[in-house]
Scaffold this active site. Sequence first.
Site, PDB file in Angstrom:
ATOM      1  N   SER A  81       2.909   0.853  -8.990  1.00 46.45           N
ATOM      2  CA  SER A  81       1.702  -0.189  -8.819  1.00 46.45           C
ATOM      3  C   SER A  81       1.011   0.769  -7.516  1.00 46.45           C
ATOM      4  O   SER A  81      -0.185   0.154  -6.882  1.00 46.45           O
ATOM      5  CB  SER A  81       2.682  -1.316  -8.146  1.00 46.45           C
ATOM      6  OG  SER A  81       4.110  -0.638  -6.834  1.00 46.45           O
ATOM      7  N   ASP A  91       3.177  -4.814   2.204  1.00 45.16           N
ATOM      8  CA  ASP A  91       4.546  -5.917   1.937  1.00 45.16           C
ATOM      9  C   ASP A  91       6.004  -5.184   1.915  1.00 45.16           C
ATOM     10  O   ASP A  91       5.559  -3.661   1.800  1.00 45.16           O
ATOM     11  CB  ASP A  91       4.506  -6.364   0.082  1.00 45.16           C
ATOM     12  CG  ASP A  91       3.895  -5.376  -0.328  1.00 45.16           C
ATOM     13  OD1 ASP A  91       4.465  -4.067  -0.382  1.00 45.16           O
ATOM     14  OD2 ASP A  91       3.028  -5.906  -1.242  1.00 45.16           O
ATOM     15  N   HIS A 116       4.555  -1.796  -0.428  1.00 50.08           N
ATOM     16  CA  HIS A 116       3.178  -1.006  -0.149  1.00 50.08           C
ATOM     17  C   HIS A 116       2.896  -0.600   0.886  1.00 50.08           C
ATOM     18  O   HIS A 116       2.545  -1.851   1.340  1.00 50.08           O
ATOM     19  CB  HIS A 116       2.445  -1.788  -1.246  1.00 50.08           C
ATOM     20  CG  HIS A 116       2.573  -2.415  -2.605  1.00 50.08           C
ATOM     21  ND1 HIS A 116       3.655  -3.373  -3.036  1.00 50.08           N
ATOM     22  CD2 HIS A 116       3.570  -1.414  -3.996  1.00 50.08           C
ATOM     23  CE1 HIS A 116       4.268  -3.126  -4.298  1.00 50.08           C
ATOM     24  NE2 HIS A 116       3.948  -1.703  -4.845  1.00 50.08           N
TER      25      HIS A 116
END
Length: 355
Positions: free
Chosen positions: A47, A328, A331
């Site tokens: 990610s 978050d 990230h």
Amino acid sequence: MASLHRLLSLVPLLLLIILSAQNLGSLEAEARNVKNPTKLLFAFGDSYADTGNVRRDAVASSWKQPYGITFPGKPAGRFSNGRVLTDFLAKYLGVRSPVPYRMRNLMPQYMKYGINFAYGGTGVFNTFSADPNMTLQIDFFQALIRDKVYSSAELRNSVALVSVAGNDYSFYLQRNGATEVTPKFMASVVKQTVKNVARIHALGVKKIAVSGLQPVGCLPKTTALSSFSQCNSTFNDFATRHNNLLRRGLVKLKQQETNNDNSSIVILDLYDSFMSVLNHPSSYKIKNHFKPCCVGLSSQYACGSVDDKSMVKKYRVCNDPKSAFFWDLVHPTQSGWHAVYSNLRATSNVLQQLH
Ligand SMILES: *[C@@H]1O[C@H](CO)[C@@H](O)[C@H](O)[C@H]1NC(C)=O
Ligand SMILES: *[C@@H]1O[C@H](CO)[C@@H](O)[C@H](O)[C@H]1NC(C)=O
Ligand SMILES: *[C@@H]1O[C@H](CO)[C@@H](O)[C@H](O)[C@H]1NC(C)=O
């Protein structure tokens, strides 16, 4: 049913697009080859690099509100409010951020800038994600090379980003109900990472940037326990050990494989860069350095959670995402990535070696 019907009627059209895109691919590679080829960027991993490969209907958050609110303005497959590491590396190299692999046939004109093969949630081994691990991601790349979508001159001019941000470890801990990763498992993650880098190099890519593990003990996921006030040194030591092992593995690979052929295999030291920003947030115009901008209203909710029945949102977004480092629990925000990128650029010559 109605929508299924509509979807099925689209199938021939999609096939046509896919088929013609494949033919165009090799012709374009030849045509581009004639001129001095421009740089291309290929991204692999998770990610921190993904810009839209995880599917819209997946449990992952990248297509949910409020992801993407800063860029491109709505959820579009990035695990952040905006741009991520791949986007900043592309900017540095002066190329378009590469199209996500899953969307390549819908935007064949962009394949000449490279492809992003990264899937959020994946690792070098299989994880809780059903998406392709890095071995499979490299298989996709290899298949495109076999189909002559990219010429060897283009590959020589390419840069690869390899992101391994720890999903193998979180999966290992979860699956084994363990609190610690064994040295043996760490060695196997690093060994597989180095093997993947060797494979990308053998496919003809001469410049490869491998991300080191970020200070996992400073991720909000961990610091939540101290109300986002301090990093967990046990976890940070763990990241340091991973990074030392990775560095040794890549040095050895460079000695064995590259024979001074102008290859650069470099580590993007996310550990030091994250720490520099977290220790001196104001130098990077960051006000909110530990607390994530987007949080679930209670521990059972996350950024992006919505109540199944009432459809009421169960998260809160900070007033100024631009001044927060974390988006978050794991990230960075776009500002966070920008700060990390600025630090990498200013404090080392690793990015220069990719030119
Ligand atoms: C990657 O995934 C495939 C398919 O699940 C699996 O067969 C393979 O062993 C995985 N590779 C690694 C290195 O774990
Ligand atoms: C770090 O986190 C682990 C697991 O939650 C905990 O056992 C440990 O005491 C923490 N260490 C520090 C230095 O806070
Ligand atoms: C390395 O780069 C230099 C300068 O671009 C070039 O002259 C040389 O041929 C390259 N060496 C190899 C082995 O590709």
